[in-house]
Scaffold this motif. Structure first.
Motif, PDB file in Angstrom:
ATOM      1  N   GLN A   1       0.851  -1.176   0.000  1.00 22.92           N
ATOM      2  CA  GLN A   1       0.000   0.000   0.000  1.00 22.92           C
ATOM      3  C   GLN A   1       0.893   1.234   0.000  1.00 22.92           C
ATOM      4  OE1 GLN A   1      -3.576  -0.211   2.659  1.00 22.92           O
ATOM      5  NE2 GLN A   1      -2.552  -2.051   3.458  1.00 22.92           N
ATOM      6  N   THR A   2       0.454   2.269  -0.660  1.00 21.39           N
ATOM      7  CA  THR A   2       1.228   3.505  -0.755  1.00 21.39           C
ATOM      8  C   THR A   2       0.497   4.625  -0.033  1.00 21.39           C
ATOM      9  OG1 THR A   2       2.144   2.836  -2.896  1.00 21.39           O
ATOM     10  CG2 THR A   2       2.274   5.172  -2.333  1.00 21.39           C
ATOM     11  N   ILE A   3       1.216   5.361   0.791  1.00 21.62           N
ATOM     12  CA  ILE A   3       0.619   6.537   1.437  1.00 21.62           C
ATOM     13  C   ILE A   3       0.427   7.609   0.378  1.00 21.62           C
ATOM     14  CG2 ILE A   3       0.986   8.376   3.118  1.00 21.62           C
ATOM     15  CD1 ILE A   3       2.451   6.423   4.868  1.00 21.62           C
ATOM     16  N   PRO A   4      -0.812   8.024   0.102  1.00 24.47           N
ATOM     17  CA  PRO A   4      -1.031   9.047  -0.930  1.00 24.47           C
ATOM     18  C   PRO A   4      -0.480  10.392  -0.477  1.00 24.47           C
ATOM     19  CG  PRO A   4      -3.071   8.562   0.228  1.00 24.47           C
ATOM     20  CD  PRO A   4      -2.070   7.575   0.735  1.00 24.47           C
ATOM     21  N   LEU A   5       0.234  11.054  -1.369  1.00 22.78           N
ATOM     22  CA  LEU A   5       0.817  12.354  -1.048  1.00 22.78           C
ATOM     23  C   LEU A   5       0.281  13.431  -1.985  1.00 22.78           C
ATOM     24  CD1 LEU A   5       4.509  11.256  -0.310  1.00 22.78           C
ATOM     25  CD2 LEU A   5       2.662  11.709   1.317  1.00 22.78           C
ATOM     26  N   ASN A   6      -1.049  13.333  -2.247  1.00 25.25           N
ATOM     27  CA  ASN A   6      -1.724  14.411  -2.975  1.00 25.25           C
ATOM     28  C   ASN A   6      -2.085  15.558  -2.036  1.00 25.25           C
ATOM     29  OD1 ASN A   6      -1.748  12.934  -5.439  1.00 25.25           O
ATOM     30  ND2 ASN A   6      -3.441  11.708  -4.626  1.00 25.25           N
ATOM     31  N   ASP A   7      -2.287  15.209  -0.773  1.00 25.07           N
ATOM     32  CA  ASP A   7      -2.541  16.183   0.287  1.00 25.07           C
ATOM     33  C   ASP A   7      -2.082  15.547   1.588  1.00 25.07           C
ATOM     34  OD1 ASP A   7      -4.578  14.381   1.120  1.00 25.07           O
ATOM     35  OD2 ASP A   7      -6.047  15.403  -0.143  1.00 25.07           O
TER      36      ASP A   7
ATOM     37  N   SER B   1      -4.059  14.391   4.041  1.00 24.92           N
ATOM     38  CA  SER B   1      -5.162  13.695   4.701  1.00 24.92           C
ATOM     39  C   SER B   1      -4.749  12.333   5.274  1.00 24.92           C
ATOM     40  CB  SER B   1      -6.322  13.517   3.729  1.00 24.92           C
ATOM     41  OG  SER B   1      -5.931  12.739   2.599  1.00 24.92           O
ATOM     42  N   ALA B   2      -3.598  11.792   4.852  1.00 27.86           N
ATOM     43  CA  ALA B   2      -3.140  10.506   5.392  1.00 27.86           C
ATOM     44  C   ALA B   2      -2.514  10.661   6.774  1.00 27.86           C
ATOM     45  CB  ALA B   2      -2.138   9.873   4.440  1.00 27.86           C
ATOM     46  N   PHE B   3      -2.454  11.919   7.282  1.00 33.17           N
ATOM     47  CA  PHE B   3      -1.771  12.177   8.552  1.00 33.17           C
ATOM     48  C   PHE B   3      -2.725  12.850   9.546  1.00 33.17           C
ATOM     49  CE2 PHE B   3       1.226  12.212   5.061  1.00 33.17           C
ATOM     50  CZ  PHE B   3       2.197  11.323   5.500  1.00 33.17           C
ATOM     51  N   ARG B   4      -2.456  12.617  10.822  1.00 33.60           N
ATOM     52  CA  ARG B   4      -3.283  13.156  11.893  1.00 33.60           C
ATOM     53  C   ARG B   4      -2.862  14.580  12.235  1.00 33.60           C
ATOM     54  NH1 ARG B   4      -2.800   8.031  16.162  1.00 33.60           N
ATOM     55  NH2 ARG B   4      -3.352   6.395  14.663  1.00 33.60           N
ATOM     56  N   THR B   5      -3.782  15.518  12.094  1.00 32.25           N
ATOM     57  CA  THR B   5      -3.560  16.921  12.461  1.00 32.25           C
ATOM     58  C   THR B   5      -2.146  17.365  12.084  1.00 32.25           C
ATOM     59  OG1 THR B   5      -4.956  16.443  14.387  1.00 32.25           O
ATOM     60  CG2 THR B   5      -3.940  18.620  14.274  1.00 32.25           C
ATOM     61  N   PRO B   6      -1.841  17.476  10.805  1.00 33.73           N
ATOM     62  CA  PRO B   6      -0.470  17.768  10.378  1.00 33.73           C
ATOM     63  C   PRO B   6       0.030  19.103  10.917  1.00 33.73           C
ATOM     64  CG  PRO B   6      -1.873  17.155   8.511  1.00 33.73           C
ATOM     65  CD  PRO B   6      -2.771  17.357   9.678  1.00 33.73           C
TER      66      PRO B   6
ATOM     67  N   TYR C   1       2.199  12.188  12.324  1.00 36.22           N
ATOM     68  CA  TYR C   1       1.760  10.819  12.567  1.00 36.22           C
ATOM     69  C   TYR C   1       0.811  10.370  11.455  1.00 36.22           C
ATOM     70  CZ  TYR C   1       3.375  11.513  17.417  1.00 36.22           C
ATOM     71  OH  TYR C   1       4.122  11.761  18.541  1.00 36.22           O
ATOM     72  N   THR C   2       0.931   9.100  11.053  1.00 39.36           N
ATOM     73  CA  THR C   2       0.014   8.573  10.043  1.00 39.36           C
ATOM     74  C   THR C   2      -1.349   8.271  10.662  1.00 39.36           C
ATOM     75  OG1 THR C   2       0.735   6.290  10.460  1.00 39.36           O
ATOM     76  CG2 THR C   2       1.877   7.511   8.718  1.00 39.36           C
ATOM     77  N   GLN C   3      -2.378   8.265   9.809  1.00 44.25           N
ATOM     78  CA  GLN C   3      -3.708   7.866  10.251  1.00 44.25           C
ATOM     79  C   GLN C   3      -3.735   6.369  10.582  1.00 44.25           C
ATOM     80  OE1 GLN C   3      -6.145   9.839  10.871  1.00 44.25           O
ATOM     81  NE2 GLN C   3      -6.139  11.606   9.500  1.00 44.25           N
ATOM     82  N   PHE C   4      -3.073   5.570   9.773  1.00 42.91           N
ATOM     83  CA  PHE C   4      -3.118   4.118   9.987  1.00 42.91           C
ATOM     84  C   PHE C   4      -2.164   3.716  11.116  1.00 42.91           C
ATOM     85  CE2 PHE C   4       0.632   4.107   7.236  1.00 42.91           C
ATOM     86  CZ  PHE C   4       1.403   3.078   7.750  1.00 42.91           C
ATOM     87  N   GLU C   5      -2.486   2.605  11.743  1.00 47.01           N
ATOM     88  CA  GLU C   5      -1.614   2.011  12.749  1.00 47.01           C
ATOM     89  C   GLU C   5      -1.141   0.645  12.255  1.00 47.01           C
ATOM     90  OE1 GLU C   5      -3.432   1.972  16.593  1.00 47.01           O
ATOM     91  OE2 GLU C   5      -3.363   4.158  16.779  1.00 47.01           O
ATOM     92  N   HIS C   6      -0.056   0.186  12.833  1.00 45.02           N
ATOM     93  CA  HIS C   6       0.510  -1.080  12.363  1.00 45.02           C
ATOM     94  C   HIS C   6       1.035  -1.911  13.519  1.00 45.02           C
ATOM     95  CE1 HIS C   6       4.866  -0.297  12.988  1.00 45.02           C
ATOM     96  NE2 HIS C   6       4.546   0.976  12.804  1.00 45.02           N
ATOM     97  N   GLY C   7       1.085  -3.236  13.255  1.00 48.74           N
ATOM     98  CA  GLY C   7       1.805  -4.164  14.111  1.00 48.74           C
ATOM     99  C   GLY C   7       3.040  -4.586  13.346  1.00 48.74           C
ATOM    100  N   ASP C   8       3.067  -5.854  12.872  1.00 48.63           N
ATOM    101  CA  ASP C   8       4.149  -6.277  11.982  1.00 48.63           C
ATOM    102  C   ASP C   8       4.021  -5.529  10.663  1.00 48.63           C
ATOM    103  OD1 ASP C   8       4.641  -8.017  14.021  1.00 48.63           O
ATOM    104  OD2 ASP C   8       4.308  -9.850  12.862  1.00 48.63           O
TER     105      ASP C   8
ATOM    106  N   LEU D   1       2.838   5.195  12.368  1.00 41.99           N
ATOM    107  CA  LEU D   1       4.164   5.659  11.976  1.00 41.99           C
ATOM    108  C   LEU D   1       4.291   7.119  12.380  1.00 41.99           C
ATOM    109  CD1 LEU D   1       4.858   4.308   8.365  1.00 41.99           C
ATOM    110  CD2 LEU D   1       6.004   3.640  10.484  1.00 41.99           C
ATOM    111  N   ARG D   2       5.448   7.459  12.868  1.00 39.16           N
ATOM    112  CA  ARG D   2       5.713   8.836  13.314  1.00 39.16           C
ATOM    113  C   ARG D   2       7.005   9.291  12.680  1.00 39.16           C
ATOM    114  NH1 ARG D   2       7.640   9.602  19.519  1.00 39.16           N
ATOM    115  NH2 ARG D   2       8.566  11.691  19.383  1.00 39.16           N
TER     116      ARG D   2
END
Length: 608
Positions: free
Chosen positions: A30-36, A38-43, A84-91, A220-221
């Motif tokens: 999956q690719t983090i979209p960098l059009n704006d 919105s993929a990040f929390r309170t940038p 910080y990214t909107q998504f969270e991850h484990g492995d 991700l931070r």
């Protein structure tokens, strides 16, 4: 048969890690979209989206953006903050490209807790946990004391203002049903610019700045309070599915005297039974046998599954009656699109000879599943691998004549340069050169050469760079043109105008290459600069010649003039020259050309 043995030993050496990487790339990211943003929390205000980015490697904290999308840039005027990214991850398997400004500092916090350092570490001889690719230290606040920081194996950093690539494979900590930690987080692998920096590193807790508490998931931070930095192509795979396991395995052994399994339906099994795991150890024989395993593979999610079959002899893999890996020797791969649910798996392993070890392994990787073994660990021999043979730098330049398998890109097919020489300098900088055409093939930093393919067993005459490699070109860099707009000619190897005349060593043991081309005589010297960060090349031309001789410094997709003397090539390296090269468009690419007439002397520097 000795020829097969040599091939097998080299496959053990170089195939296993390559398969692991190739398999990972075979699965979808999956690719983090960098059009704006919105993929990040309170940038924070210092972060923005850009379409282009550039930096002067000689200016502190210089990072300039261009309007557009596709790049995440942090340009703190004062202060700055983490994002910080909107998504969270484990492995997770994570890969990204980043650009540091000179003197800048940042970091990637996995789950927001474990920091992988990003720093302008270009040219440093000794690196610590605080350098690029290091795992930052943990911290005892009461004692104001750090511990458990991990330095990268080597400094694989590129110059500020260049795009660099980092790859991270992370296993999150494990907790039991009561929330108690039962396994620490692990960094399975970190690679920078193609060089592995860490493997199987245990993290006993969050690094400094990562808090205290641990959990199964987190965002991700990216650190943003220590200077300008940019990112692009941020791609990841979440690995949340449980590991696969073969079940209901039955096996049969047949007496066979061929290299490949015959039609087993015509044979009566010599022995048979059930086994909990896939292993050749169901038999005590070491030759003239075929083993057939049939079992069930439960698949949790629909998708493409990549299989690596390691048969120390010959083998076949079928799933639901379909051949995924056909009959063949040694180690091979195949991909199957499988639906969620149970699938019948058939593995056939044949071994005719007794002089190599028994061995059978099957690896799989798929949606949400990191590459894993489906076999018993002892079923694949570990003690038969050839030793690695490395050549290190010396107090004087080290010269090695050997074949070079050149790749124009890391993911492209290699082709062999037979008249090559590799030179390693005490400054821990090295290059490979094609003596037949006077071409500078590639440069690198880190270690010098891995000579295992040349000197192990019978060998094949080749060596490999042991560091972070920057491929340049395998095409001749000199040609006679009717004019400055004449297209660069296609090289005719059979009618080559180049005549190598050997090389001479200076008082420091550094070679100057001599050759004739197009009626000119040329000398070509490549040496490191005083600080060891760059390579300087000087070409001197003599003779009347056959026309207008040009040196093509580079051909690339995009060449940018950073200053009056500095050029950025495809975001990968810089060329600096006091001469005034012609920047032109030709055949869908851009080129830098310099005229090189009789008596001319041209010097330029490679910065990477």
């Amino acid at each position: 048969m000795q020829h097969i043995h040599s091939k097998l030993r080299r496959a053990w050496l170089f195939g296993l890690s390559c398969w692991a990487l190739a398999a990972a790339h075979a699965q979808s990211h999956q690719t983090i979209p960098l059009n704006d943003l919105s993929a990040f929390r309170t940038p924070p205000a210092s972060w923005a989206i850009a379409g282009g980015i550039s930096a002067d490697p000689g200016k502190n904290h210089d990072l300039r953006t261009e309007t557009g999308t596709g790049i995440l840039a942090n340009l703190p005027v004062s202060g700055g903050a983490d994002i910080y990214t909107q998504f969270e991850h484990g492995d997770i398997d994570l890969e990204l490209e980043f650009m540091m400004a000179k003197g800048s500092n940042s970091g990637i916090y996995l789950q927001g807790r474990y920091e992988i350092q990003l720093l302008d570490s270009w040219g440093k001889d000794k690196v610590t946990f605080g350098d690029c690719g290091g795992v930052y230290e943990r911290w005892i606040e009461e004692k104001q004391q750090g511990y458990e920081g991990y330095a990268p194996r080597i400094n694989a950093s590129r110059a500020p203002g260049l795009w660099q690539k980092m790859e991270i494979s992370f296993a999150a900590p494990r907790f039991d049903q009561y929330g108690r930690k039962v396994a620490n987080a692990r960094l399975l692998r970190i690679a920078l610019n193609g060089v592995t920096l860490h493997e199987n590193l245990e993290l006993t807790g969050p690094t400094r700045g990562g808090g205290i508490a641990e959990a199964t998931r987190g965002p991700l931070r990216i650190q943003g309070d220590h200077g300008p930095v940019a990112f692009r192509n941020i791609r990841y795979r979440l690995l949340d599915n449980p590991p696969l396991q073969l079940g209901e395995l039955k096996w049969e052994q047949f007496l066979t005297t061929t290299d490949f399994a015959p039609d087993l339906s015509t044979l009566k099994p010599k022995a048979s039974g059930k086994t909990q795991t896939l292993t050749y150890e169901v038999t005590n024989d070491n030759s003239q046998f075929t083993l057939r395993f049939i079992g069930k593979l439960p698949v949790p999610a629909t998708g493409d599954y990549h299989f690596d079959l390691q048969a120390y002899g010959s083998g076949t893999l079928r799933i639901d009656g379909k051949e995924i890996i056909g009959k063949g020797w040694w180690f091979r791969s195949g991909t199957a699109n499988l639906s969620a649910g149970d699938h019948q798996v058939e593995i056939i392993y044949t071994k005719k000879e007794s002089w190599w070890p028994n061995g059978l392994g099957l690896f799989v990787e798929g949606p949400g599943i990191r590459r894993q073994a489906l076999h018993l660990e002892s079923s694949v021999p570990l003690g038969q691998m050839a030793r690695q043979i490395f050549l290190d730098y010396e107090e004087e330049p080290a010269l090695m004549r050997c074949f070079i398998d050149f790749r124009r890109r890391p993911d492209s097919a290699a082709h062999r340069i037979t008249h090559a020489i590799s030179v390693g300098f005490p400054e821990k900088t090295a290059y490979s050169y094609d003596l037949s055409t006077g071409t500078l093939l590639q440069v690198w930093k880190g270690g010098f050469l891995n000579a295992t393919p040349m000197w192990d067993d019978r060998g094949d005459g080749s060596s490999q760079p042991n560091g972070s490699v920057l491929p340049l070109t395998d095409e001749p860099q000199l040609a006679v043109l009717a004019g400055s707009e004449t297209p660069w000619p296609k090289f005719d190897k059979e009618n080559s105008p180049f005549r190598p005349r050997g090389y001479q060593l200076d008082d420091y043991g550094r070679p100057t290459y001599l050759y004739e081309a197009y009626g000119f005589s040329a000398s070509d010297k490549i040496i490191p600069t005083a600080d060891g960060r760059q390579l300087e090349r000087t070409i001197v031309c003599k003779g009347s010649g056959q026309g207008n001789l040009y040196l093509r410094l580079v051909s690339g997709k995009e060449i940018k003039a950073v200053s009056a003397t500095l050029y950025l090539i495809d975001g990968a390296y810089f060329i600096e020259t006091a001469a005034k090269p012609l920047l032109r468009n030709s055949a869908g690419k851009q080129e830098l050309l310099l005229p090189l007439g009789a008596g001319a002397s041209l010097t330029y520097q490679l910065i990477w």
